[in-house]
Design an enzyme around this catalytic site. Structure first.
Site, mmCIF file in Angstrom:
data_model
loop_
_atom_site.group_PDB
_atom_site.id
_atom_site.type_symbol
_atom_site.label_atom_id
_atom_site.label_comp_id
_atom_site.label_asym_id
_atom_site.label_seq_id
_atom_site.Cartn_x
_atom_site.Cartn_y
_atom_site.Cartn_z
ATOM 1 N N CYS A 20 -30.311 27.071 27.922
ATOM 2 C CA CYS A 20 -31.614 25.725 28.448
ATOM 3 C C CYS A 20 -31.164 24.838 28.888
ATOM 4 O O CYS A 20 -30.633 24.293 28.656
ATOM 5 C CB CYS A 20 -32.137 26.500 27.177
ATOM 6 S SG CYS A 20 -31.918 25.266 25.144
ATOM 7 N N CYS A 23 -28.765 22.564 26.056
ATOM 8 C CA CYS A 23 -27.686 22.750 26.626
ATOM 9 C C CYS A 23 -27.373 21.770 27.817
ATOM 10 O O CYS A 23 -26.108 20.974 27.003
ATOM 11 C CB CYS A 23 -27.196 24.037 27.198
ATOM 12 S SG CYS A 23 -27.877 25.153 25.693
ATOM 13 N N ASP A 438 -33.899 8.393 68.935
ATOM 14 C CA ASP A 438 -33.044 8.193 70.086
ATOM 15 C C ASP A 438 -33.993 9.164 70.693
ATOM 16 O O ASP A 438 -34.264 10.361 71.176
ATOM 17 C CB ASP A 438 -31.280 8.769 69.574
ATOM 18 C CG ASP A 438 -30.928 7.887 71.176
ATOM 19 O OD1 ASP A 438 -31.276 7.059 72.482
ATOM 20 O OD2 ASP A 438 -29.936 8.397 70.936
#
Length: 739
Positions: A20, A23, A438
């Site tokens: 989870c 952790c 460009d």
């Protein structure tokens, strides 16, 4: 020596045992306490990206993670050009996928039987007390074996003084199981919760299985990239034949053995083994898997090819120019992995919350039980409410909200030829309101053709063209290639040159038959005859002058037509709330004609701009209060790309690692600009949707569970469903850009 004075190292780790968000947050905190260490741990990819000073070693980093209660394996760089070693397959759990599936099947079958025994009145009444003992026998394998990953992870974290989602599940199911066993043995009450233990465990395992499968789908784009490369290649080698004469023969070798300079054969239908230059042969190349370009490209001698692209109908001989980790495919894979391992700024709040979330839930569950008891309610009802709080409060959805969306979004971008360098880029795209484009190769096809040659005096047109093409053959600029191609089409033989010099943004110069010939802008010449001034004034293409001894002798015009998709792409940019600007080195007449055809406001066009001056134009727009995205080639426009709020490098991928760009577009097509910004914004939108759901779910569900409005079984189903919904919502990004 301070950490700022020491060399910085980097390692990527595969982390096992995370379940989870708390952790991953705990691993980050532990690593962050080491002096000079910066770590980012990703729950969805189960990887950690760690930077550390030379005073530490990889072994120190691994040991710190292991002391925190998790496994860590360094990911080493492969030299095959097919990406990084992903290590063993893991499942966001402490068991592998096969074991997870087995536990899910067994738990689901047993839970169904327990639910029938407990909840179906005719069955319950027919079995009586024997039904309770049967429930115990069916639930024990679920609690002791199927739920073992939760109990084991909870125990590991407890030994390290920490708590995670597994702690909530283990404590909740243990409380329900313990109470039920005691009640059954003592006969104290008939309020048993075996079905809670069995059904909740089954729900959670089903959710984990669906989640693991969905995340594997999200990773599929990166996995596909890693597997794109050829496995072996036919290398041409010089061997001694009969009589000692040297002969060229083919040797089939693993692609890992290729070195720069090797010549290899690509037969029709085969993958190009690595980046290289065609020595002989003509064919078409399908580069869709690398650049996202659906149309095959015609190639011939001296053209560059990219590894992992597919050869069409012709036989090609290619000289390897890049191998291993230096190839375009390897760099693409590395960029995608970096983006997927990192964290978006929007995730910081989720990380801070998850760090304290589980301990807070344990406290809330304890208070819930106490409050139910002090208000005169039966212990069994208070226990049910407390267990429901423990089970429904899983922070998994919170931890998966950002990484799963990022995983899927960046993977889809790679399929479209869009490489987002880091998760923080997503935030930048939201604020951009101006895009600077460009012309050549972006709005136009990038393949200009020779249209006119005007000479001064009695100089023949072919002589002027011969002089210009002989110089331009040394240049890679699209205009130069058009001049050379036009000369060859007219049967003009080129002369040998010496001392070729490129004049960035202005032209080129070389000695032709002892005469120094200059090709380029009018500013390169001291004298420009009137007839050439007139040619310059009326030209609707790109025009270059050619001359010597300071005097322009001829004007050569090439035309570059807009892409068929440019007008629609510019309209898409407007639809995204962006104002397009055109900066080009071409003359004002040509720039205005292109702008009109693609739909750019004439007041937003600036012509005759040298590459080094684009930086000033970007800064000027920013000083006007605009947030600017600059689209350039990643080399000549490096300063402008770095100055822009969002830098986007266009190109074929040879400059894929340009440090100045935030997003790399593998196709030189303005349509990919709209795709890149649109995908980035959509990914950020999905992240926010996930976070709103995860926060909202926990904010609403915990009070409902504490008040007894949710049973533990419903809580288990809702908790499993919340994580699955977050992952499935993220997977919607896989369809971005598809009709």
């Amino acid at each position: 020596m301070s950490t700022t004075e020491t060399a910085t190292q980097h390692v990527d780790l595969a982390i096992s045992g995370m379940t989870c968000a708390s952790c991953s947050a705990r691993i980050e905190r532990k690593l962050g306490r080491l002096e000079g260490v910066e770590a980012s741990v990703n729950l969805a990819t189960e990887k950690a990206s760690v930077s550390f000073p030379s005073a530490l070693s990889v072994a120190d980093i691994v040991a710190t993670v292991e002391k925190t209660g998790y496994g860590a394996t360094p990911l080493t760089e492969k030299t095959t050009g097919r990406g990084r070693d992903g290590g063993p397959a893991m499942t966001h759990d402490v068991v592998d996928q096969d074991s997870l599936r087995r536990r899910t099947v067994v738990a689901s079958a047993l839970a169904l039987l327990v639910a029938v025994l407990h909840m179906v009145p005719p069955v319950r009444e027919a079995l009586g007390a024997a039904g309770h003992w049967l429930q115990l026998l069916l639930t024990l394998p679920v609690y002791l074996w199927a739920a073992w990953p939760f109990h084991r992870a909870a125990a590991i974290n407890a030994r390290h003084g920490a708590s995670t989602m597994d702690t909530l599940v283990s404590v909740g199911t243990t409380a329900a199981m313990g109470w039920s066993v005691v009640a059954l043995l003592t006969g104290f009450t008939h309020d048993l919760y075996f079905e809670v233990v069995a059904v909740v465990t089954a729900f959670l395992l089903i959710g984990r299985t669906i989640e693991a499968h969905a995340k594997a789908q999200g990773r599929s784009a990166l996995t596909t990239l890693m597997e794109l490369g050829a496995k072996d290649v036919a290398v041409l080698r010089q061997d001694a034949g009969r009589g000692g004469a040297m002969a060229t023969t083919e040797h089939r070798v693993p692609v890992e053995e290729l070195v720069v300079g090797d010549r290899f054969v690509v037969r029709p239908g085969e993958k190009v083994a690595t980046d290289g230059v065609i020595l002989s042969g003509r064919s078409t190349i399908d580069a869709s898997m690398v650049t996202g370009e659906s149309m095959p490209v015609e190639v011939g001698p001296e053209d560059q090819v990219t590894g992992a692209t597919v050869n069409g109908h012709g036989r090609l001989i290619v000289r390897a120019s890049r191998v291993g980790a230096e190839t375009t495919l390897a760099r693409i894979t590395e960029l995608v992995e970096q983006a997927q391992t990192g964290k978006a700024p929007v995730q910081r709040l989720a990380d801070r919350i998850s760090a304290v979330f589980v301990p807070a839930v344990l406290v809330i569950a304890g208070l819930t039980l106490v409050l139910w008891l002090v208000t005169g309610n039966p212990f069994t009802e208070g226990l049910a409410a407390a267990v429901a709080v423990l089970i429904i409060a899983c922070p998994c959805a919170l931890g998966l909200a950002t990484p799963t969306a990022l995983l899927t979004g960046t993977g889809r971008g790679a399929q479209l030829g869009i490489l987002i360098k880091g998760p923080q880029i997503l935030e930048s795209t939201r604020a951009v309101d101006t895009v600077v484009l460009d012309k050549t190769g972006t709005l136009t096809t990038g393949h200009p053709v020779l249209t006119d040659v005007v000479t001064a005096g009695s100089l023949p047109a072919d002589a002027a063209l011969k002089a210009a093409a002989s110089v331009e053959v040394g240049s890679e600029h699209p205009v130069a290639r058009a001049v050379v191609a036009g000369a060859r089409e007219r049967g003009v033989r080129l002369a040998d040159t010496q001392d070729f010099v490129t004049l960035p943004g202005e032209g080129a110069r070389a000695a032709v038959n002892g005469m120094v010939v200059t090709v380029g802008r009018p500013s390169l010449f001291d004298v420009v005859p009137e007839v050439l001034h007139e040619a310059l004034a009326r030209a609707e293409g790109t025009i270059v002058l050619v001359g010597w001894e300071g005097t322009a002798r001829a004007a050569i015009t090439v035309a570059d037509t807009p892409r068929e998709t440019s007008a629609a792409a510019v309209e898409r940019l407007r639809g995204l709330g962006l104002t397009p600007y055109l900066l080009t080195g071409d003359n004002a007449r040509t720039a205005a004609a292109v702008a009109q055809q693609v739909g750019i406001d004439p007041t937003h066009v600036t012509a005759d701009v040298l590459p080094q001056h684009k930086f000033d134009h970007v800064r000027a727009l920013q000083e006007q209060g605009r947030v600017v995205a600059m689209v350039g080639d990643g080399v000549n426009d490096a300063a402008a790309l770095a100055q822009a709020d969002l830098g986007m490098a266009m190109g074929s991928g040879t400059d894929v690692a340009a440090e100045s760009a935030d997003i790399v577009l593998m196709r030189a097509d303005v349509e990919t600009v709209a795709d890149a910004i649109g995908l980035s914004r959509r990914t950020l939108q999905v992240i926010k949707q996930n976070l709103v759901w995860a926060f909202g779910y926990n904010t609403l569900a915990i009070p409902l569970a504490a008040l007894g409005l949710l049973t533990p079984v419903i809580a288990g189903g809702a908790m499993a469903l919340s994580s699955v919904l977050v992952v499935l919502n993220s997977l919607r990004l896989r369809g971005y850009g598809r009709a």
